[in-house]
Design a protein around this motif. Structure first.
Motif, PDB file in Angstrom:
ATOM      1  N   TYR A  99       0.683  -1.254   0.058  1.00  0.00           N
ATOM      2  CA  TYR A  99       0.008  -0.128   0.062  1.00  0.00           C
ATOM      3  C   TYR A  99       0.774   1.223  -0.228  1.00  0.00           C
ATOM      4  CZ  TYR A  99       0.910   0.392   5.043  1.00  0.00           C
ATOM      5  OH  TYR A  99       1.769   0.312   6.351  1.00  0.00           O
ATOM      6  N   LEU A 100       0.180   2.231  -0.473  1.00  0.00           N
ATOM      7  CA  LEU A 100       0.910   3.489  -0.549  1.00  0.00           C
ATOM      8  C   LEU A 100      -0.207   4.564  -0.071  1.00  0.00           C
ATOM      9  CD1 LEU A 100       3.251   5.642  -1.410  1.00  0.00           C
ATOM     10  CD2 LEU A 100       2.147   5.869  -3.406  1.00  0.00           C
ATOM     11  N   ASN A 101      -0.095   5.382   1.131  1.00  0.00           N
ATOM     12  CA  ASN A 101      -1.225   6.272   1.596  1.00  0.00           C
ATOM     13  C   ASN A 101      -0.426   7.750   1.997  1.00  0.00           C
ATOM     14  OD1 ASN A 101      -2.789   4.173   2.010  1.00  0.00           O
ATOM     15  ND2 ASN A 101      -2.344   3.884   4.039  1.00  0.00           N
ATOM     16  N   ALA A 102      -1.260   8.626   1.479  1.00  0.00           N
ATOM     17  CA  ALA A 102      -1.063  10.071   1.988  1.00  0.00           C
ATOM     18  C   ALA A 102      -1.677  10.195   3.400  1.00  0.00           C
ATOM     19  CB  ALA A 102      -1.531  10.989   0.839  1.00  0.00           C
ATOM     20  N   GLU A 103      -0.689  10.722   4.330  1.00  0.00           N
ATOM     21  CA  GLU A 103      -1.254  10.879   5.589  1.00  0.00           C
ATOM     22  C   GLU A 103      -1.462  12.756   5.922  1.00  0.00           C
ATOM     23  OE1 GLU A 103       1.103   8.635   8.144  1.00  0.00           O
ATOM     24  OE2 GLU A 103       0.409   6.700   7.672  1.00  0.00           O
ATOM     25  N   ILE A 104      -2.705  12.730   6.025  1.00  0.00           N
ATOM     26  CA  ILE A 104      -2.780  14.411   6.622  1.00  0.00           C
ATOM     27  C   ILE A 104      -3.074  14.379   8.069  1.00  0.00           C
ATOM     28  CG2 ILE A 104      -4.542  16.402   5.831  1.00  0.00           C
ATOM     29  CD1 ILE A 104      -2.928  15.096   3.514  1.00  0.00           C
ATOM     30  N   ARG A 105      -2.377  15.472   8.503  1.00  0.00           N
ATOM     31  CA  ARG A 105      -2.520  15.828  10.003  1.00  0.00           C
ATOM     32  C   ARG A 105      -3.036  17.183  10.155  1.00  0.00           C
ATOM     33  NH1 ARG A 105       0.389  12.171  13.039  1.00  0.00           N
ATOM     34  NH2 ARG A 105       1.620  10.731  11.992  1.00  0.00           N
ATOM     35  N   PRO A 106      -4.288  17.344   9.993  1.00  0.00           N
ATOM     36  CA  PRO A 106      -4.975  18.855   9.891  1.00  0.00           C
ATOM     37  C   PRO A 106      -4.251  19.764  11.385  1.00  0.00           C
ATOM     38  CG  PRO A 106      -6.519  17.342  10.823  1.00  0.00           C
ATOM     39  CD  PRO A 106      -5.227  16.366  10.279  1.00  0.00           C
ATOM     40  N   TRP A 107      -3.823  19.300  12.242  1.00  0.00           N
ATOM     41  CA  TRP A 107      -3.622  19.996  13.473  1.00  0.00           C
ATOM     42  C   TRP A 107      -2.021  19.605  13.920  1.00  0.00           C
ATOM     43  CZ3 TRP A 107      -8.346  17.090  13.948  1.00  0.00           C
ATOM     44  CH2 TRP A 107      -9.178  17.711  13.521  1.00  0.00           C
ATOM     45  N   ALA A 108      -1.434  18.912  13.164  1.00  0.00           N
ATOM     46  CA  ALA A 108       0.018  18.889  13.074  1.00  0.00           C
ATOM     47  C   ALA A 108       0.208  17.986  14.397  1.00  0.00           C
ATOM     48  CB  ALA A 108       0.878  19.887  13.018  1.00  0.00           C
TER      49      ALA A 108
END
Length: 245
Positions: A99-108
Motif C-alpha cells: 500500500y501507499l498512503n498519504a497521511e494528512i495531519r490537520p492539526w500537526a
C-alpha cells in the motif's frame, strides 16, 4: 505491477515537490540566536492487524503531510471462521497487500487521516465438514446425508491483483522523541471476490428439500457471495510501533 510502481513514484514525487522538507525552530541562547531542526521527517514502523503483519516506511514532507509505503502479509487472521449466508466455514487466510498512503495531519499532532491505494492479492481458504451428520444446509436447502460417509465442502475466496482505494483514520502519539505507537482503522474498496466452492464427489449428487443437488446449491451460494455488497469492502484495523530518525 508496472502501473503500480509508476503510480507510487508519481504520488511520492508530487507530494514531495509541493511541500517543504523540514522545519526549524529559532531559540535564543547565551551565545546569541541559534536555530536547530526539531522535525524528524523519516520513520519506520512495524505493524500487525487484520491485513497481516509487516512494516512501512514513512516520509513526512512537513508536519501536516506525509506519505507511507508499506507491506502486510502472512497467514494471520482475525477470526477462525467466516459466516456465509448463515453457514460457517473454517478460514485459512493468506494476506498479500502492498500500500501507499498519504497521511494528512490537520492539526500537526498525533491524529491523522489516511487516503491511498493498495495492491491486494489475498487468498482465503474455506472448509466445512458436515461429516457424517444426518443433515446440513447449503444456500437455504437442507440435505440429508445418505452417502454413508463424510461430507466435505471446501473452496477459496480471493481478491487477486486488485488496485483498491483506501480511506482511514489513525493516531500516532510519541513516547519519546524517537519512539512512538500508532493505531489505524479504515477500509479498502476492492469489489467482489472470486469464489469457488466444491464438495467431495460422493456428496455432489445429494438432493435437497427444494429439489436442487448439492452441486447446484454450491453454485448458487458462489453467485450470492460474488454479488453481495458485504464482501466488496476489506476492513483494516492495525497497531504498531514506530521509530523516527
Amino acid at each position: 505491477m508496472k502501473s503500480l510502481y509508476q503510480a507510487l513514484a508519481v504520488s511520492v514525487l508530487a507530494v514531495a515537490a509541493g511541500s517543504t522538507m523540514a522545519a526549524d525552530e529559532t531559540v535564543v541562547t547565551d551565545e546569541g540566536v541559534a536555530s536547530f531542526s526539531f522535525f524528524k521527517p523519516a520513520s519506520v514502523r512495524a505493524e500487525v492487524g487484520t491485513t497481516g503483519y509487516g512494516g512501512a516506511l514513512s516520509w513526512s514532507v512537513n508536519p501536516y503531510v506525509g506519505v507511507t509505503l508499506g507491506y502486510n502479509g502472512g497467514d494471520i487472521s482475525w477470526s477462525d471462521d467466516l459466516s456465509i449466508n448463515g453457514t460457517k466455514y473454517d478460514l485459512d487466510m493468506d494476506n498479500n497487500l502492498t500500500y501507499l498512503n498519504a497521511e494528512i495531519r490537520p492539526w500537526a499532532n498525533w491524529f491523522y487521516m489516511a487516503a491511498g491505494v493498495g495492491y491486494i492479492d489475498n487468498d482465503y481458504g474455506l472448509e466445512r465438514r458436515p461429516g457424517t451428520n444426518a443433515s446440513f444446509t447449503v444456500d437455504g436447502s437442507r440435505f440429508a446425508n445418505t452417502t454413508g460417509g463424510d461430507v466435505r465442502i471446501n473452496g477459496d475466496l480471493s481478491y487477486k491483483n486488485n488496485l483498491a482505494p483506501y480511506v482511514g483514520i489513525g493516531f500516532s502519539p510519541a513516547i519519546t522523541n524517537r519512539w512512538g505507537v500508532f493505531g489505524e482503522v479504515g477500509a479498502y474498496y476492492n469489489g467482489n471476490p472470486t469464489v469457488n466452492l466444491n464438495a467431495n464427489q460422493a456428496a455432489l449428487g445429494l438432493v435437497g428439500d427444494d429439489g436442487r443437488t448439492l452441486g447446484q446449491a454450491l453454485d448458487a451460494e458462489e453467485r450470492e457471495i460474488r454479488n453481495d455488497n458485504e464482501y466488496e469492502w476489506l476492513p483494516v484495523a492495525k497497531l504498531g510501533v514506530s521509530f523516527r530518525f
